[in-house]
Enzyme design. Sequence first.
Site, PDB file in Angstrom:
ATOM      1  N   THR A 369       3.111  76.847  38.095  1.00 13.50           N
ATOM      2  CA  THR A 369       2.156  75.820  37.741  1.00 13.50           C
ATOM      3  C   THR A 369       2.544  74.527  37.915  1.00 13.50           C
ATOM      4  O   THR A 369       3.480  73.967  37.992  1.00 13.50           O
ATOM      5  CB  THR A 369       1.961  76.545  36.205  1.00 13.50           C
ATOM      6  OG1 THR A 369       1.818  77.975  36.209  1.00 13.50           O
ATOM      7  CG2 THR A 369       0.755  75.871  35.564  1.00 13.50           C
ATOM      8  N   THR A 387      -2.596  76.479  38.613  1.00 13.53           N
ATOM      9  CA  THR A 387      -1.469  77.599  38.699  1.00 13.53           C
ATOM     10  C   THR A 387      -1.802  78.424  39.909  1.00 13.53           C
ATOM     11  O   THR A 387      -2.843  78.888  40.156  1.00 13.53           O
ATOM     12  CB  THR A 387      -0.984  78.305  37.413  1.00 13.53           C
ATOM     13  OG1 THR A 387       0.365  79.044  37.734  1.00 13.53           O
ATOM     14  CG2 THR A 387      -2.081  79.266  37.109  1.00 13.53           C
ATOM     15  N   ASN A 389       0.512  81.018  39.470  1.00 13.02           N
ATOM     16  CA  ASN A 389       1.427  81.853  38.270  1.00 13.02           C
ATOM     17  C   ASN A 389       2.952  81.941  38.870  1.00 13.02           C
ATOM     18  O   ASN A 389       3.674  81.020  38.404  1.00 13.02           O
ATOM     19  CB  ASN A 389       0.848  83.271  38.421  1.00 13.02           C
ATOM     20  CG  ASN A 389       1.621  83.785  37.362  1.00 13.02           C
ATOM     21  OD1 ASN A 389       2.222  83.357  36.261  1.00 13.02           O
ATOM     22  ND2 ASN A 389       1.676  85.278  37.531  1.00 13.02           N
ATOM     23  N   SER A 440      -3.445  83.255  29.544  1.00 10.34           N
ATOM     24  CA  SER A 440      -2.679  82.200  30.005  1.00 10.34           C
ATOM     25  C   SER A 440      -1.957  81.659  28.675  1.00 10.34           C
ATOM     26  O   SER A 440      -2.445  81.655  27.679  1.00 10.34           O
ATOM     27  CB  SER A 440      -3.523  81.294  30.620  1.00 10.34           C
ATOM     28  OG  SER A 440      -2.784  80.135  31.110  1.00 10.34           O
ATOM     29  N   SER A 441      -0.922  80.779  29.218  1.00 16.01           N
ATOM     30  CA  SER A 441      -0.233  79.974  28.345  1.00 16.01           C
ATOM     31  C   SER A 441      -0.499  78.434  28.420  1.00 16.01           C
ATOM     32  O   SER A 441       0.144  77.489  27.730  1.00 16.01           O
ATOM     33  CB  SER A 441       1.173  80.133  28.441  1.00 16.01           C
ATOM     34  OG  SER A 441       1.555  81.701  28.012  1.00 16.01           O
ATOM     35  N   GLY A 461       5.322  76.207  33.062  1.00 13.41           N
ATOM     36  CA  GLY A 461       6.671  76.881  32.591  1.00 13.41           C
ATOM     37  C   GLY A 461       6.320  78.029  31.807  1.00 13.41           C
ATOM     38  O   GLY A 461       6.978  78.606  31.172  1.00 13.41           O
TER      39      GLY A 461
HETATM   40  O1  DON Z   1      -1.227  80.933  32.916  1.00  9.51           O
HETATM   41  C1  DON Z   1      -0.217  81.240  32.450  1.00  9.51           C
HETATM   42  O2  DON Z   1       0.167  81.057  31.613  1.00  9.51           O
HETATM   43  C2  DON Z   1       0.865  81.233  33.904  1.00  9.51           C
HETATM   44  N1  DON Z   1       0.490  81.836  34.872  1.00  9.51           N
HETATM   45  C3  DON Z   1       1.633  80.276  33.900  1.00  9.51           C
HETATM   46  C4  DON Z   1       2.593  80.190  34.997  1.00  9.51           C
HETATM   47  C5  DON Z   1       3.627  78.984  35.132  1.00  9.51           C
HETATM   48  O3  DON Z   1       3.597  77.878  34.129  1.00  9.51           O
HETATM   49  C6  DON Z   1       4.749  79.171  36.086  1.00  9.51           C
HETATM   50  N2  DON Z   1       5.457  77.773  36.030  1.00  9.51           N
HETATM   51  N3  DON Z   1       6.569  77.619  35.850  1.00  9.51           N
END
Ligand code: DON
Length: 560
Positions: A369, A387, A389, A440-441, A461
């Site tokens: 992301t 992102t 993902n 999502s986060s 992250g």
């Molecule tokens: O939406 C989300 O929370 C995840 N798909 C985010 C993925 C992400 O942050 C990967 N990065 N390190």
Amino acid sequence: MRRIIYGLLFVLVGACTETPAEPTGLVTKNAMVVSAREEASAIGVEILQRGGNAFDAMIGTELALAVAYPFAGNLGGGGFMVYRKNNGDVGALDYREKAPMAAHKDMYLDSSGAVIPGLSTKGATGVGVPGTIAGIFEVHRQFGTIPMEEIIAPVIELVETGVRVTEKQAARLEKYWEDIIEINGDNTLFYNKCKVGDTLRYPALANTLKRIAKNGREEFYSGETAKILADFIQLKGGYITLEDLDGYEAKWRQPIIFNYKDLRLISMCPPSSGGVTINQIFKMIEPYDIGNGEHHSARTLQLFTEAARRAYADRNYFLGDPDFVDIPLDILLSQGYIDERMDSFSFSHATPSEDIHEGQVIMAEHDETTHYSIVDQFGNAVSVTTTLNGAYGSKLYCDELGFFLNNEMDDFSAKPGVPNMFGLIGAEANSIAPGKRMLSSMTPTIIEKDGKLWMVVGSPGGSKIITAVAQTILYVYEFNMSMQEAVNTPRFHHQWLPDEIVFEPGEFSEETKDELREKGYIINETLTPIMGKVDGIRILSDGSLEGGADRRGDDTAVGF
Ligand code: DON
């Protein structure tokens, strides 16, 4: 009563607060873009210098990241934008991917009901319907001030001149090379390995962008690009059809807004858990005056950890796509409920995660992301996290169109109780359904202080996004760091399950860790690939801007 006493104490302490930290990051007078690559920040700034606003710059930066940072920047993924206009209006745009219509609850399970490894993470089967192009066109329709062709032109130029491969980029490409070749075969653009200093060009992407600039949003969702994309995904065994693309819409939503002491935080609402979870964390710690001590003391770490543990337990149980599930936000964010969640907290020992479950709510019914922050010369602010993902998403690269596709389907809970790639355990609220957005986060956030814009911040992250964003804000507000210092400062993480505190290795004192171990905390210091990569902007008292660009990546602040 306790809250009244703490409130009074705060007023007294607040009266003699120290002056804000001197900036240590880039300072500019008028405008700034901070993103994962200098090339992308520079394109955002170029658009601002031509008279565009933060929303125009958002579009240019988003697309430029797909070129300069294909690890996460994307046309084949999705994201969230939180904004604050110079008149104080705030809002949020959801351009998150969604499940194709052929998706169903058990699509990643075998006949015995076990999750099939890799099916939601690698290749075409993990791809959700991309939202990025719908997102940027919606931003432009609502707030854009310069023509889309003019915004896209410098991005096309960047694709054609190419992007210099940095050391970190070369290392990432090397790390994921075998996976990319496994998914795409030997004829893909990435078959030829690149070295530091090489120039990466994407001729197919230039053509795709030219068609989008000419034909608009429809090009991606029902035009030639849509046809190529749907055929390609299906040929590779995925589920996305032309109808899925045609049916995609970005959605304006009400952000999560809450106060922490004299700050007002505006953050992303479901289908991201970011805003709700930082809201709970901040409200759980507020009565304890976390700033009264050292930023990495056992006391600080413990208080933050216990709040995060409880907030993530709620996140995993209650949150999902609000268009599909009822989320009891009014209860989850009420002070009474939050105080009750902290009733079991004590500084004398850890609360084992097995003793923590989602809170009691009576309901009417239920790695990679990237983030960028923009403030323009008019005072508008935009906070965007976008992102694919995983690293390079599903690793599926459409050579004909020139971009990677996401593996966002893995953000659903494939089976209640089974962790996803970020170790997050989901429940029914985040189960798969056709057309549903996966939880999502991502936590793009904007903060006001004394009614004025004070900070724009966010991070990638995975599950660690929420804690990275919360800690960065606390480092500045409670521990009086500059924006850049706060971004540089080591971070830690707890997400309820697994029951461990993850530390950036070698950065926390042995004494503090021993004290935590004695209280029953489990400590994990094995190198995790990413503990967030925060890009933020702080507005200084004279109105100038300080950038915080994360040293953990090639992130760069550019401004004027
Ligand atoms: O939406 C989300 O929370 C995840 N798909 C985010 C993925 C992400 O942050 C990967 N990065 N390190």
